[in-house]
Design a protein around this motif. Structure first.
Motif, PDB file in Angstrom:
ATOM      1  N   LEU A  42       0.800  -1.268   0.056  1.00 46.55           N
ATOM      2  CA  LEU A  42       0.136   0.014   0.145  1.00 46.55           C
ATOM      3  C   LEU A  42       0.993   1.093   0.005  1.00 46.55           C
ATOM      4  O   LEU A  42       0.429   2.105  -0.552  1.00 46.55           O
ATOM      5  CB  LEU A  42      -0.945   0.038   1.415  1.00 46.55           C
ATOM      6  N   THR A  45       1.567   2.113  -3.444  1.00 45.36           N
ATOM      7  CA  THR A  45       0.462   2.540  -4.463  1.00 45.36           C
ATOM      8  C   THR A  45      -0.516   3.588  -3.676  1.00 45.36           C
ATOM      9  O   THR A  45      -0.235   3.758  -2.434  1.00 45.36           O
ATOM     10  CB  THR A  45      -0.374   1.209  -4.752  1.00 45.36           C
ATOM     11  N   SER A  47      -3.959   2.896  -3.854  1.00 45.07           N
ATOM     12  CA  SER A  47      -4.827   2.300  -3.137  1.00 45.07           C
ATOM     13  C   SER A  47      -4.955   0.953  -4.007  1.00 45.07           C
ATOM     14  O   SER A  47      -4.688   1.072  -5.205  1.00 45.07           O
ATOM     15  CB  SER A  47      -6.229   2.712  -3.123  1.00 45.07           C
ATOM     16  N   LEU A  48      -5.286  -0.309  -3.366  1.00 41.24           N
ATOM     17  CA  LEU A  48      -5.751  -1.533  -4.058  1.00 41.24           C
ATOM     18  C   LEU A  48      -6.988  -2.204  -3.404  1.00 41.24           C
ATOM     19  O   LEU A  48      -7.264  -2.085  -2.230  1.00 41.24           O
ATOM     20  CB  LEU A  48      -4.363  -2.270  -3.533  1.00 41.24           C
ATOM     21  N   PRO A  49      -7.365  -2.952  -4.589  1.00 42.74           N
ATOM     22  CA  PRO A  49      -8.701  -3.624  -3.854  1.00 42.74           C
ATOM     23  C   PRO A  49      -7.950  -5.003  -3.128  1.00 42.74           C
ATOM     24  O   PRO A  49      -7.071  -5.128  -3.382  1.00 42.74           O
ATOM     25  CB  PRO A  49      -9.318  -4.166  -5.235  1.00 42.74           C
ATOM     26  N   GLU A  52      -6.506  -7.912  -4.834  1.00 42.56           N
ATOM     27  CA  GLU A  52      -5.252  -7.908  -5.418  1.00 42.56           C
ATOM     28  C   GLU A  52      -4.234  -7.824  -4.294  1.00 42.56           C
ATOM     29  O   GLU A  52      -3.140  -8.318  -4.554  1.00 42.56           O
ATOM     30  CB  GLU A  52      -5.171  -6.596  -6.315  1.00 42.56           C
ATOM     31  N   LYS A  79     -10.739   2.098   4.256  1.00 41.98           N
ATOM     32  CA  LYS A  79     -11.289   1.359   3.218  1.00 41.98           C
ATOM     33  C   LYS A  79     -12.073   2.471   2.689  1.00 41.98           C
ATOM     34  O   LYS A  79     -12.734   3.408   3.131  1.00 41.98           O
ATOM     35  CB  LYS A  79     -12.205   0.176   3.819  1.00 41.98           C
ATOM     36  N   SER A  82     -15.587   2.201  -3.859  1.00 43.62           N
ATOM     37  CA  SER A  82     -15.387   2.405  -5.208  1.00 43.62           C
ATOM     38  C   SER A  82     -16.357   3.287  -5.829  1.00 43.62           C
ATOM     39  O   SER A  82     -17.598   3.254  -5.296  1.00 43.62           O
ATOM     40  CB  SER A  82     -15.468   1.045  -5.886  1.00 43.62           C
ATOM     41  N   LYS A  88     -18.063  -2.379  -3.952  1.00 39.98           N
ATOM     42  CA  LYS A  88     -16.645  -2.815  -3.710  1.00 39.98           C
ATOM     43  C   LYS A  88     -15.956  -1.721  -2.860  1.00 39.98           C
ATOM     44  O   LYS A  88     -16.406  -0.612  -3.068  1.00 39.98           O
ATOM     45  CB  LYS A  88     -16.107  -3.297  -5.090  1.00 39.98           C
ATOM     46  N   GLU A  90     -11.589  -0.135  -1.924  1.00 39.38           N
ATOM     47  CA  GLU A  90     -10.244  -0.102  -2.187  1.00 39.38           C
ATOM     48  C   GLU A  90      -9.695   0.234  -0.706  1.00 39.38           C
ATOM     49  O   GLU A  90     -10.226   0.714   0.180  1.00 39.38           O
ATOM     50  CB  GLU A  90      -9.454   0.610  -3.177  1.00 39.38           C
ATOM     51  N   SER A  92      -6.501   1.795   1.572  1.00 39.60           N
ATOM     52  CA  SER A  92      -5.294   2.932   1.405  1.00 39.60           C
ATOM     53  C   SER A  92      -4.739   2.851   2.765  1.00 39.60           C
ATOM     54  O   SER A  92      -5.421   2.728   3.701  1.00 39.60           O
ATOM     55  CB  SER A  92      -5.563   3.854   0.637  1.00 39.60           C
TER      56      SER A  92
END
Length: 142
Positions: A42, A45, A47-49, A52, A79, A82, A88, A90, A92
């Motif tokens: 994290l 990046t 953010s990521l789901p 992933e 959290k 989306s 959903k 992502e 961070s």
């Protein structure tokens, strides 16, 4: 030395270094290695789901859900829903999470830097730089 012998020696050395580096993470407190790995991904990046993240860390989705819950309760991650699919989300890092990752990296880098300074000659340091390049190359092998 044959490839299998080189591989065994290298694996053992990397494993020992990795264990020593883990011992240097005082800032991480009681976080598991999977939690630390999650924070590291994290950090690099926005953010990521969760799916992933689970794939990157090589754990099951249910385990990632547990990690996310613990880290969120600690205020280390957020959290984010989306924008395209409200079901959903992502994940961070919070500012607290960023600081934690930086502190653990500082601790490990400090220990390793001291070990290099105290134990290695200038020639060995040059060899280590070359070896690090080769290790990066090996880490990219599929």
């Amino acid at each position: 030395m044959k490839n299998k012998q080189i591989a065994s020696t290298l694996r053992s050395a990397i494993s020992k270094i990795n264990k020593r580096l883990r011992k240097q993470m005082n800032a991480a407190g009681s976080l598991s290695m999977s939690e630390i790995d999650t924070l590291s991904y994290l950090y690099n990046t926005e953010s990521l789901p969760p799916s992933e993240l689970a794939e990157l860390i090589k754990i099951k989705g249910q385990s990632m859900s547990e990690i996310i819950s613990r880290l969120e309760a600690s205020g280390i991650i957020l959290k984010i829903r989306s924008q395209t699919d409200k079901r959903k989300f992502e994940v961070s890092l919070t500012e607290q999470g960023r600081v934690l990752v930086e502190e653990t990296r500082y601790e490990r880098d400090g220990w390793l830097s001291s070990a290099i300074a105290e134990l290695l000659t200038d020639q060995e340091k040059e060899i280590l730089v070359s070896a690090a390049t080769l290790l990066e190359k090996l880490s990219d092998f599929q």
